[in-house]
Design a protein around this motif. Structure first.
Motif, PDB file in Angstrom:
ATOM      1  N   ARG A 114      -8.692   3.984  -0.645  1.00  0.00           N
ATOM      2  CA  ARG A 114      -8.658   4.964   0.485  1.00  0.00           C
ATOM      3  C   ARG A 114      -8.557   4.012   1.830  1.00  0.00           C
ATOM      4  NH1 ARG A 114     -13.855   8.470  -1.764  1.00  0.00           N
ATOM      5  NH2 ARG A 114     -12.732   9.860  -2.872  1.00  0.00           N
ATOM      6  N   ARG A 115      -9.240   2.928   1.887  1.00  0.00           N
ATOM      7  CA  ARG A 115      -8.952   2.258   3.086  1.00  0.00           C
ATOM      8  C   ARG A 115      -7.544   1.791   3.273  1.00  0.00           C
ATOM      9  NH1 ARG A 115     -13.315  -2.328   3.727  1.00  0.00           N
ATOM     10  NH2 ARG A 115     -12.078  -2.930   5.531  1.00  0.00           N
ATOM     11  N   VAL A 116      -7.049   1.421   2.034  1.00  0.00           N
ATOM     12  CA  VAL A 116      -5.522   0.859   2.289  1.00  0.00           C
ATOM     13  C   VAL A 116      -4.847   1.801   2.827  1.00  0.00           C
ATOM     14  CG1 VAL A 116      -3.609   0.047   0.918  1.00  0.00           C
ATOM     15  CG2 VAL A 116      -5.934  -1.057   0.615  1.00  0.00           C
ATOM     16  N   ARG A 117      -4.955   3.205   2.126  1.00  0.00           N
ATOM     17  CA  ARG A 117      -3.748   4.316   2.475  1.00  0.00           C
ATOM     18  C   ARG A 117      -4.158   4.650   3.851  1.00  0.00           C
ATOM     19  NH1 ARG A 117      -1.653   9.355  -1.076  1.00  0.00           N
ATOM     20  NH2 ARG A 117      -0.579  10.212   0.840  1.00  0.00           N
ATOM     21  N   ALA A 118      -5.341   4.870   4.311  1.00  0.00           N
ATOM     22  CA  ALA A 118      -5.756   5.262   5.803  1.00  0.00           C
ATOM     23  C   ALA A 118      -4.944   4.308   6.717  1.00  0.00           C
ATOM     24  CB  ALA A 118      -7.315   5.242   5.999  1.00  0.00           C
ATOM     25  N   ARG A 120       8.883  -2.003  -2.873  1.00  0.00           N
ATOM     26  CA  ARG A 120       9.097  -0.452  -2.614  1.00  0.00           C
ATOM     27  C   ARG A 120       7.795  -0.071  -3.144  1.00  0.00           C
ATOM     28  NH1 ARG A 120       8.319   3.478  -0.948  1.00  0.00           N
ATOM     29  NH2 ARG A 120       9.520   5.435  -1.098  1.00  0.00           N
ATOM     30  N   SER A 121       6.991  -0.653  -3.758  1.00  0.00           N
ATOM     31  CA  SER A 121       5.646   0.089  -4.618  1.00  0.00           C
ATOM     32  C   SER A 121       4.576  -0.956  -4.141  1.00  0.00           C
ATOM     33  CB  SER A 121       6.184   0.520  -5.825  1.00  0.00           C
ATOM     34  OG  SER A 121       4.892   1.167  -6.426  1.00  0.00           O
ATOM     35  N   LEU A 122       3.359  -0.738  -3.891  1.00  0.00           N
ATOM     36  CA  LEU A 122       2.148  -1.467  -3.688  1.00  0.00           C
ATOM     37  C   LEU A 122       1.241  -1.217  -4.734  1.00  0.00           C
ATOM     38  CD1 LEU A 122       1.204  -3.934  -1.768  1.00  0.00           C
ATOM     39  CD2 LEU A 122       0.022  -1.698  -0.545  1.00  0.00           C
ATOM     40  N   CYS A 123       0.880  -2.388  -5.561  1.00  0.00           N
ATOM     41  CA  CYS A 123      -0.140  -2.114  -6.704  1.00  0.00           C
ATOM     42  C   CYS A 123      -1.532  -2.135  -6.053  1.00  0.00           C
ATOM     43  CB  CYS A 123       0.185  -2.925  -7.848  1.00  0.00           C
ATOM     44  SG  CYS A 123      -1.168  -2.749  -9.255  1.00  0.00           S
ATOM     45  N   LEU A 124      -2.460  -1.333  -6.528  1.00  0.00           N
ATOM     46  CA  LEU A 124      -3.881  -1.307  -6.251  1.00  0.00           C
ATOM     47  C   LEU A 124      -4.415  -1.214  -7.617  1.00  0.00           C
ATOM     48  CD1 LEU A 124      -4.377   1.338  -3.325  1.00  0.00           C
ATOM     49  CD2 LEU A 124      -3.786  -1.111  -3.154  1.00  0.00           C
ATOM     50  N   HIS A 125      -5.300  -2.431  -7.966  1.00  0.00           N
ATOM     51  CA  HIS A 125      -5.966  -2.750  -9.376  1.00  0.00           C
ATOM     52  C   HIS A 125      -7.252  -1.656  -9.447  1.00  0.00           C
ATOM     53  CE1 HIS A 125      -3.568  -6.341  -9.788  1.00  0.00           C
ATOM     54  NE2 HIS A 125      -3.573  -5.837 -10.979  1.00  0.00           N
ATOM     55  N   GLY A 126      -7.163  -0.571 -10.351  1.00  0.00           N
ATOM     56  CA  GLY A 126      -8.009   0.317 -10.588  1.00  0.00           C
ATOM     57  C   GLY A 126      -9.284  -0.410 -11.317  1.00  0.00           C
ATOM     58  N   ASP A 127      -9.194  -1.620 -11.997  1.00  0.00           N
ATOM     59  CA  ASP A 127     -10.406  -2.093 -12.499  1.00  0.00           C
ATOM     60  C   ASP A 127     -11.200  -3.047 -11.491  1.00  0.00           C
ATOM     61  OD1 ASP A 127      -8.313  -4.093 -12.298  1.00  0.00           O
ATOM     62  OD2 ASP A 127      -8.928  -5.088 -14.434  1.00  0.00           O
ATOM     63  N   THR A 128     -10.908  -3.180 -10.318  1.00  0.00           N
ATOM     64  CA  THR A 128     -11.489  -3.893  -9.440  1.00  0.00           C
ATOM     65  C   THR A 128     -12.854  -3.050  -8.827  1.00  0.00           C
ATOM     66  OG1 THR A 128      -9.594  -4.045  -8.348  1.00  0.00           O
ATOM     67  CG2 THR A 128     -11.072  -5.313  -7.419  1.00  0.00           C
ATOM     68  N   GLY A 175     -15.401  -1.380  -6.811  1.00  0.00           N
ATOM     69  CA  GLY A 175     -15.181  -0.531  -5.288  1.00  0.00           C
ATOM     70  C   GLY A 175     -13.627  -0.176  -5.272  1.00  0.00           C
ATOM     71  N   ALA A 176     -12.883  -0.020  -6.357  1.00  0.00           N
ATOM     72  CA  ALA A 176     -11.527   0.352  -6.370  1.00  0.00           C
ATOM     73  C   ALA A 176     -11.195   1.667  -5.671  1.00  0.00           C
ATOM     74  CB  ALA A 176     -10.608   0.254  -7.716  1.00  0.00           C
ATOM     75  N   VAL A 177     -11.725   2.447  -5.620  1.00  0.00           N
ATOM     76  CA  VAL A 177     -11.624   3.952  -5.002  1.00  0.00           C
ATOM     77  C   VAL A 177     -11.809   3.811  -3.527  1.00  0.00           C
ATOM     78  CG1 VAL A 177     -12.066   6.299  -4.841  1.00  0.00           C
ATOM     79  CG2 VAL A 177     -12.375   5.204  -7.285  1.00  0.00           C
ATOM     80  N   GLU A 178     -12.997   3.316  -3.094  1.00  0.00           N
ATOM     81  CA  GLU A 178     -12.907   2.983  -1.654  1.00  0.00           C
ATOM     82  C   GLU A 178     -11.956   2.364  -0.975  1.00  0.00           C
ATOM     83  OE1 GLU A 178     -14.037   3.665   2.015  1.00  0.00           O
ATOM     84  OE2 GLU A 178     -14.721   4.791   0.154  1.00  0.00           O
ATOM     85  N   LEU A 179     -11.761   1.066  -1.508  1.00  0.00           N
ATOM     86  CA  LEU A 179     -10.704   0.014  -1.229  1.00  0.00           C
ATOM     87  C   LEU A 179      -9.152   0.934  -1.267  1.00  0.00           C
ATOM     88  CD1 LEU A 179      -9.899  -2.834  -0.395  1.00  0.00           C
ATOM     89  CD2 LEU A 179      -9.607  -3.243  -2.618  1.00  0.00           C
ATOM     90  N   PRO A 197     -12.163  -6.859   0.922  1.00  0.00           N
ATOM     91  CA  PRO A 197     -11.695  -5.832   1.188  1.00  0.00           C
ATOM     92  C   PRO A 197     -10.756  -5.764   2.373  1.00  0.00           C
ATOM     93  CG  PRO A 197     -13.964  -5.489   0.469  1.00  0.00           C
ATOM     94  CD  PRO A 197     -13.785  -6.982   0.890  1.00  0.00           C
ATOM     95  N   GLY A 198     -11.289  -6.306   3.299  1.00  0.00           N
ATOM     96  CA  GLY A 198     -10.566  -6.376   4.845  1.00  0.00           C
ATOM     97  C   GLY A 198      -9.358  -7.208   4.735  1.00  0.00           C
ATOM     98  N   ALA A 199      -9.259  -8.339   3.835  1.00  0.00           N
ATOM     99  CA  ALA A 199      -8.027  -9.168   3.608  1.00  0.00           C
ATOM    100  C   ALA A 199      -7.047  -8.127   2.710  1.00  0.00           C
ATOM    101  CB  ALA A 199      -8.239 -10.492   2.937  1.00  0.00           C
ATOM    102  N   VAL A 200      -7.467  -7.475   2.046  1.00  0.00           N
ATOM    103  CA  VAL A 200      -6.783  -6.714   0.958  1.00  0.00           C
ATOM    104  C   VAL A 200      -6.001  -5.736   1.865  1.00  0.00           C
ATOM    105  CG1 VAL A 200      -6.456  -5.046  -0.891  1.00  0.00           C
ATOM    106  CG2 VAL A 200      -7.742  -7.106  -1.094  1.00  0.00           C
ATOM    107  N   VAL A 201      -6.660  -4.988   2.820  1.00  0.00           N
ATOM    108  CA  VAL A 201      -6.039  -4.016   3.659  1.00  0.00           C
ATOM    109  C   VAL A 201      -5.155  -4.348   4.655  1.00  0.00           C
ATOM    110  CG1 VAL A 201      -6.884  -2.329   5.518  1.00  0.00           C
ATOM    111  CG2 VAL A 201      -8.189  -2.662   3.541  1.00  0.00           C
ATOM    112  N   GLU A 202      -5.357  -5.661   5.185  1.00  0.00           N
ATOM    113  CA  GLU A 202      -4.499  -6.282   6.035  1.00  0.00           C
ATOM    114  C   GLU A 202      -3.109  -6.712   5.328  1.00  0.00           C
ATOM    115  OE1 GLU A 202      -4.547  -5.678   9.420  1.00  0.00           O
ATOM    116  OE2 GLU A 202      -6.410  -4.472   8.533  1.00  0.00           O
ATOM    117  N   ARG A 203      -3.239  -7.430   4.141  1.00  0.00           N
ATOM    118  CA  ARG A 203      -2.282  -7.670   3.408  1.00  0.00           C
ATOM    119  C   ARG A 203      -1.374  -6.914   3.014  1.00  0.00           C
ATOM    120  NH1 ARG A 203      -3.016 -12.744   0.436  1.00  0.00           N
ATOM    121  NH2 ARG A 203      -2.203 -11.790  -1.475  1.00  0.00           N
TER     122      ARG A 203
END
Length: 252
Positions: free
Chosen positions: A235-239, A219-227, A229-233, A190-196
């Motif tokens: 939220r972390r990415v957006r924050a 222009r758009s960044l995809c977050l996979h909904g089927d991963t 912990g997808a929701v918490e991830l 998750p930390g790597a995903v956030v920083e990427r």
């Protein structure tokens, strides 16, 4: 200020089976790629997700795919161009009914899975997708991988091309996605995903699987909904994006 759209694949359920936490993800993302029944999704699911997206002001996108419910749209298929064109238009039209009933509309189109990867290089299949979008609505933007044949043909046809990046997928040195069947194709830390995510939004670069820096202007960044912990991830990415001075907003 730098800005980026956050999109997620939603509505990926069927009957009593539900894969994605649509309601909670819709509180985070700005665009929803809604499954149109060919790789996942059904009429009731499509309607529900459209209503929830409309309530939250989230843009609705038609996530079109090969007709492959059993394989979740991730198996390679050879579909004649005329058939693929019709099936793409069919999927967009089906979702549009529910979007309009919810007081909004389909705002863009994004291929899913095997079709997404195929149209990076395959001129014929990319052309069929573009023709299908034109048949359904000649104003719709098309999401795809930067440098893909899909985006090139979409632009030539007058459809707005929108480049997309993936923070949780590994990239090759050529800027394409590492196939899911290979080790390390999905970034699970998750930390790597956030920083990427921040690196893609602010600098337009990502580290490839081999360790080299690859330019991915999106222009758009995809977050996979089927991963998991997808929701918490999400939220972390957006924050983290907002903390870094990136405005999170829909591209349309």
């Amino acid at each position: 200020m730098t800005s980026i759209d956050l999109n997620a694949d939603l509505g990926e359920g069927f009957g009593r089976w539900q894969l994605t936490d649509d309601e909670r993800l819709l509180s985070v993302v700005t665009s929803a790629n809604v499954a149109c029944g060919f790789h996942a999704g059904d009429a009731a699911t499509m309607r529900r997700v459209c209503e929830q997206a409309a309530e939250r002001g989230v843009r609705i996108g038609a996530q079109v795919s090969y007709r492959d419910l059993a394989g979740f749209g991730r198996r390679a298929m050879d579909v004649p161009p005329a058939e693929l064109m019709a099936e793409v238009a069919y999927q967009i039209g089906a979702l549009e009914v529910f979007a309009r009933a919810a007081g909004t509309r389909v705002s863009y189109v994004k291929p899913h899975g095997a079709l997404y990867n195929r149209v990076v290089h395959d001129e014929e299949q990319a052309g069929a997708v573009v023709d299908g979008v034109l048949l359904a609505d000649a104003t719709l933007p098309v999401l795809g991988l930067p440098g893909s044949r899909l985006l090139d043909l979409a632009a030539k046809a007058g459809l707005p091309p929108v480049a997309e990046a993936f923070a949780d997928r590994a990239y090759t040195e050529q800027g394409t996605l590492v196939p899911r069947g290979q080790d390390g194709a999905v970034v699970t830390d998750p930390g790597a995903v956030v920083e990427r995510s921040v690196g893609l939004a602010r600098a337009g670069v990502v580290t490839s699987r081999s360790g080299s820096r690859v330019e991915v202007r999106a222009r758009s960044l995809c977050l996979h909904g089927d991963t998991p912990g997808a929701v918490e991830l999400a939220r972390r990415v957006r924050a983290r994006l907002e903390e870094s001075g990136v405005r999170v907003e829909a591209f349309v």
